[in-house]
Design an enzyme around this catalytic site. Structure first.
Site, mmCIF file in Angstrom:
data_model
loop_
_atom_site.group_PDB
_atom_site.id
_atom_site.type_symbol
_atom_site.label_atom_id
_atom_site.label_comp_id
_atom_site.label_asym_id
_atom_site.label_seq_id
_atom_site.Cartn_x
_atom_site.Cartn_y
_atom_site.Cartn_z
ATOM 1 N N CYS A 10 61.119 1.223 23.803
ATOM 2 C CA CYS A 10 60.571 2.133 24.819
ATOM 3 C C CYS A 10 59.864 1.364 25.928
ATOM 4 O O CYS A 10 59.511 1.938 26.942
ATOM 5 C CB CYS A 10 59.628 3.136 24.180
ATOM 6 S SG CYS A 10 58.087 2.397 23.647
ATOM 7 N N PHE B 251 63.848 5.199 15.033
ATOM 8 C CA PHE B 251 64.558 4.133 14.317
ATOM 9 C C PHE B 251 64.232 2.735 14.828
ATOM 10 O O PHE B 251 64.500 1.748 14.152
ATOM 11 C CB PHE B 251 66.080 4.350 14.425
ATOM 12 C CG PHE B 251 66.663 3.939 15.759
ATOM 13 C CD1 PHE B 251 66.971 2.602 16.028
ATOM 14 C CD2 PHE B 251 66.887 4.868 16.769
ATOM 15 C CE1 PHE B 251 67.485 2.219 17.261
ATOM 16 C CE2 PHE B 251 67.399 4.491 18.006
ATOM 17 C CZ PHE B 251 67.702 3.159 18.248
ATOM 18 N N LYS C 101 57.372 10.632 7.505
ATOM 19 C CA LYS C 101 58.817 10.833 7.530
ATOM 20 C C LYS C 101 59.398 9.750 8.427
ATOM 21 O O LYS C 101 59.366 9.843 9.653
ATOM 22 C CB LYS C 101 59.199 12.212 8.077
ATOM 23 C CG LYS C 101 60.692 12.478 7.849
ATOM 24 C CD LYS C 101 61.257 13.553 8.739
ATOM 25 C CE LYS C 101 61.607 13.076 10.105
ATOM 26 N NZ LYS C 101 62.610 12.002 10.182
ATOM 27 N N ARG D 159 67.525 6.959 10.039
ATOM 28 C CA ARG D 159 68.437 5.832 10.254
ATOM 29 C C ARG D 159 67.857 4.506 9.768
ATOM 30 O O ARG D 159 68.604 3.577 9.470
ATOM 31 C CB ARG D 159 68.806 5.751 11.737
ATOM 32 C CG ARG D 159 69.741 6.888 12.137
ATOM 33 C CD ARG D 159 70.169 6.800 13.570
ATOM 34 N NE ARG D 159 69.157 7.322 14.477
ATOM 35 C CZ ARG D 159 69.329 7.459 15.787
ATOM 36 N NH1 ARG D 159 70.461 7.092 16.337
ATOM 37 N NH2 ARG D 159 68.381 7.942 16.547
HETATM 38 P P1 NAD Z 1 64.816 10.676 17.930
HETATM 39 O O1 NAD Z 1 64.136 11.590 18.869
HETATM 40 O O2 NAD Z 1 66.265 10.842 17.705
HETATM 41 O O3 NAD Z 1 64.134 10.765 16.484
HETATM 42 C C1 NAD Z 1 62.758 10.568 16.288
HETATM 43 C C2 NAD Z 1 62.304 11.318 15.051
HETATM 44 O O4 NAD Z 1 62.433 12.722 15.274
HETATM 45 C C3 NAD Z 1 63.135 11.030 13.816
HETATM 46 O O5 NAD Z 1 62.254 10.954 12.730
HETATM 47 C C4 NAD Z 1 64.048 12.234 13.703
HETATM 48 O O6 NAD Z 1 64.420 12.499 12.376
HETATM 49 C C5 NAD Z 1 63.158 13.334 14.219
HETATM 50 N N1 NAD Z 1 63.862 14.472 14.816
HETATM 51 C C6 NAD Z 1 65.100 14.510 15.342
HETATM 52 N N2 NAD Z 1 65.350 15.733 15.853
HETATM 53 C C7 NAD Z 1 64.240 16.470 15.652
HETATM 54 C C8 NAD Z 1 63.860 17.792 15.981
HETATM 55 N N3 NAD Z 1 64.671 18.612 16.654
HETATM 56 N N4 NAD Z 1 62.638 18.219 15.641
HETATM 57 C C9 NAD Z 1 61.781 17.389 15.031
HETATM 58 N N5 NAD Z 1 62.075 16.116 14.693
HETATM 59 C C10 NAD Z 1 63.288 15.669 15.000
HETATM 60 O O7 NAD Z 1 64.481 9.193 18.431
HETATM 61 P P2 NAD Z 1 65.154 7.822 17.984
HETATM 62 O O8 NAD Z 1 66.531 7.753 18.555
HETATM 63 O O9 NAD Z 1 64.960 7.590 16.537
HETATM 64 O O10 NAD Z 1 64.211 6.776 18.742
HETATM 65 C C11 NAD Z 1 64.456 6.301 20.023
HETATM 66 C C12 NAD Z 1 63.626 7.017 21.059
HETATM 67 O O11 NAD Z 1 62.246 6.860 20.766
HETATM 68 C C13 NAD Z 1 63.809 6.486 22.472
HETATM 69 O O12 NAD Z 1 63.894 7.555 23.362
HETATM 70 C C14 NAD Z 1 62.535 5.676 22.720
HETATM 71 O O13 NAD Z 1 62.155 5.566 24.068
HETATM 72 C C15 NAD Z 1 61.537 6.471 21.943
HETATM 73 N N6 NAD Z 1 60.388 5.659 21.597
HETATM 74 C C16 NAD Z 1 59.223 5.888 22.260
HETATM 75 C C17 NAD Z 1 58.111 5.124 21.994
HETATM 76 C C18 NAD Z 1 56.837 5.377 22.730
HETATM 77 O O14 NAD Z 1 55.814 4.920 22.283
HETATM 78 N N7 NAD Z 1 56.839 6.090 23.839
HETATM 79 C C19 NAD Z 1 58.183 4.108 21.037
HETATM 80 C C20 NAD Z 1 59.388 3.898 20.366
HETATM 81 C C21 NAD Z 1 60.487 4.682 20.654
#
Ligand code: NAD
Length: 489
Positions: free
Chosen positions: A288, A156, A180, A184
């Site tokens: 992140c 998100f 996808k 949110r």
């Molecule tokens: P999230 O893990 O809740 O969701 C990410 C995606 O995964 C969404 O599209 C969600 O629908 C999907 N998802 C949720 N549960 C799933 C499952 N069990 N199986 C497969 N897909 C699933 O993350 P968020 O809260 O949207 O984003 C924030 C997180 O992302 C933070 O931890 C941040 O550090 C990380 N992030 C990392 C980077 C990087 O490059 N390392 C960059 C941006 C954000």
């Protein structure tokens, strides 16, 4: 063009070049985090729709793969121009659905456009290799072929930039794509795809479905999907990496973080304080690359904590679309609750809460918004939960250390290894840090160590699962197979 993302209507899925009503009964509301007002509704795609999207992408693959790289790049050149024309509009959508300030949202769109610029280099990026006369009369060559259908699962916190890390490069390499977006923050992705359609992308080459875990699972299981690009939280990244690998897919899973910033006694304090505040509290800490732990070396701790505290307490928190706001809301009330629990935990563990975001004086947004001021803990012990776990909100921990060696030891014990920074005037301290810090993106006198689009987004340890990172040549390798041909005529 009618902007479906600006209405309160249910979003449409994009399959085979057509925006269609979803048949799904499962629909979630998308609130504006700054006001709580309803922005739209997102349907969780049915399994039939996901299958149709996969089939459309598989069908479009052969013609798109056969389209010369220079022609694929031309679509991206037109796309880049459209993104520039719509930069402000896209930034406003990001602020509406994510809550970050407009300045931050503009920065995000700009960083996303840079990936498109990189991807327009497709003809050069895809160049193969050739060895003549490996034995007399026999030649050996290597070409890069696209892998097929790629699925992109997004978080998100960067609704424009992260989809743009993925599909422009995947498409430039000749793959087709199923996006996808985060359930949110799906509105900006819709606008991104409307503009791509306008740039002349053929039907089926990129498709959009909505939803969360179930839709992601189906994409990971679909035999036609050959690769999965994921960005999100650590538990999900690990799960996606393991599951999609088991399904035989190529996977890159960018994950969570806990970034450490070392401040040496000789640092330029004015610049350092500004950089730390922007890193820890920019995007309300939902980044992140956000600073999460400051390692204050020696006598710098007292003046540093004093300056940080004073400035953090003065930050204007409010609706990110308003001009003088410096920090927006967090994404959802549940996420705010989770951050509040970390603040309570830090207090219970005995850290000193020197700035308490729960009673921040300068919150200007309406009470219906999901606001929380910045918090700073001093005298944090490296073993405390707040020092180890990703909070993903405006909470900064300060650990006081004796020297650079101790700072590096703590930094390197973290399970994460996304980014780390040092603030110093000493070239030798900076070199030691660069050499020994166990994180993949390093900053020297920089608070947010974000690489440019032509370099890899290089998280280490539990911040990344896979081999080839997002963006740069890593991404080109991730989205292509190498084929080696040896021939005698
Ligand atoms: P999230 O893990 O809740 O969701 C990410 C995606 O995964 C969404 O599209 C969600 O629908 C999907 N998802 C949720 N549960 C799933 C499952 N069990 N199986 C497969 N897909 C699933 O993350 P968020 O809260 O949207 O984003 C924030 C997180 O992302 C933070 O931890 C941040 O550090 C990380 N992030 C990392 C980077 C990087 O490059 N390392 C960059 C941006 C954000």
């Amino acid at each position: 063009m009618e902007l479906q993302s600006a209405s309160e209507a249910k979003l449409k899925v994009f399959i085979g070049g057509r925006w269609r009503e979803s048949r799904s009964e499962e629909v979630r509301e998308i609130p504006n985090p700054a006001t709580g007002e309803l922005l739209g509704r997102v349907p969780y795609s049915t399994s039939e729709e996901v299958s149709e999207a996969v089939a459309a992408a598989a069908e479009a693959f052969h013609a798109w793969r056969a389209t010369p790289a220079i022609e694929r790049a031309r679509v991206l050149f037109r796309y880049k121009a459209l993104l520039e024309d719509h930069l402000e509009e896209l930034a406003r959508i990001v602020t509406l659905e994510n809550g970050k300030t407009l300045a931050e949202a503009r920065g995000e769109v700009r960083r996303g456009i840079e990936v498109v610029e990189f991807a327009t280099g497709a003809p050069t990026l895809l160049l193969g290799e050739f060895s003549e006369d490996v034995t007399p009369g026999i030649d050996n060559e290597m070409v890069r072929a696209p892998i097929g259908v790629v699925a992109g699962l997004c978080p998100f916190n960067f609704p424009v930039m992260i989809p743009l890390w993925m599909f422009p490069i995947a498409l430039a390499c000749g793959n087709t794509f199923i996006l996808k977006p985060s359930e949110r923050t799906p509105l900006a992705a819709v606008r991104l795809v409307e503009l791509l359609e306008q740039a002349g992308l053929p039907p089926g080459v990129l498709n959009v479905v909505f939803g969360a875990q179930e839709v992601a699972e189906q994409l990971m299981e679909a035999p036609a999907v050959k690769a999965v690009s994921f960005v999100g939280s650590q538990p999900v990244a690990k799960y996606v990496y393991e599951k999609a690998s088991r399904e035989g897919k190529r996977v890159q899973a960018m994950s969570g973080a806990k970034n450490h910033l070392i401040v040496m006694p000789d640092a330029d304090l004015d610049r350092t304080v500004d950089a730390i505040l922007a890193s820890a509290f920019g995007n309300a800490g939902e980044r992140c690359l956000a600073a999460s732990v400051v390692l204050a070396v020696g006598e710098v701790a007292d003046p540093l904590v004093e300056r940080l505290s004073k400035e953090a307490a003065n930050l204007v928190v409010g609706d990110g679309s308003k001009a003088d706001v410096q920090m927006g809301p967090v994404i959802r009330p549940e996420h705010k609750q989770r951050i509040l629990q970390y603040i309570e935990k830090g207090q219970a563990e005995g850290a000193h809460l020197v700035v308490d975001g729960r009673s921040h004086k300068r919150i200007t947004g309406p009470s219906t918004g999901f606001y929380l001021g910045p918090s700073i803990f001093d005298h944090v012990d490296p073993g405390m939960v707040i020092a180890r776990e990703e909070i993903f909100g405006p909470v900064l921990s300060v650990i006081r250390v004796a020297d650079l060696h101790e700072a590096l030891q703590i930094l390197n014990r973290s399970q994460y290894g996304n980014a780390a920074s040092i603030f110093t005037r000493s070239g030798s301290a900076a070199r030691e840090f660069r050499y020994l810090a166990g994180a993949g993106m390093l900053g020297v006198n920089i608070g947010v160590a974000a690489p440019m689009a032509w370099l890899p987004f290089s998280g280490w340890k539990a911040s990344f699962y896979g081999d080839l990172h997002a963006t740069g040549k890593d991404a080109v390798r991730f989205y292509t197979e190498t084929k080696v041909v040896i021939s005698r005529w």
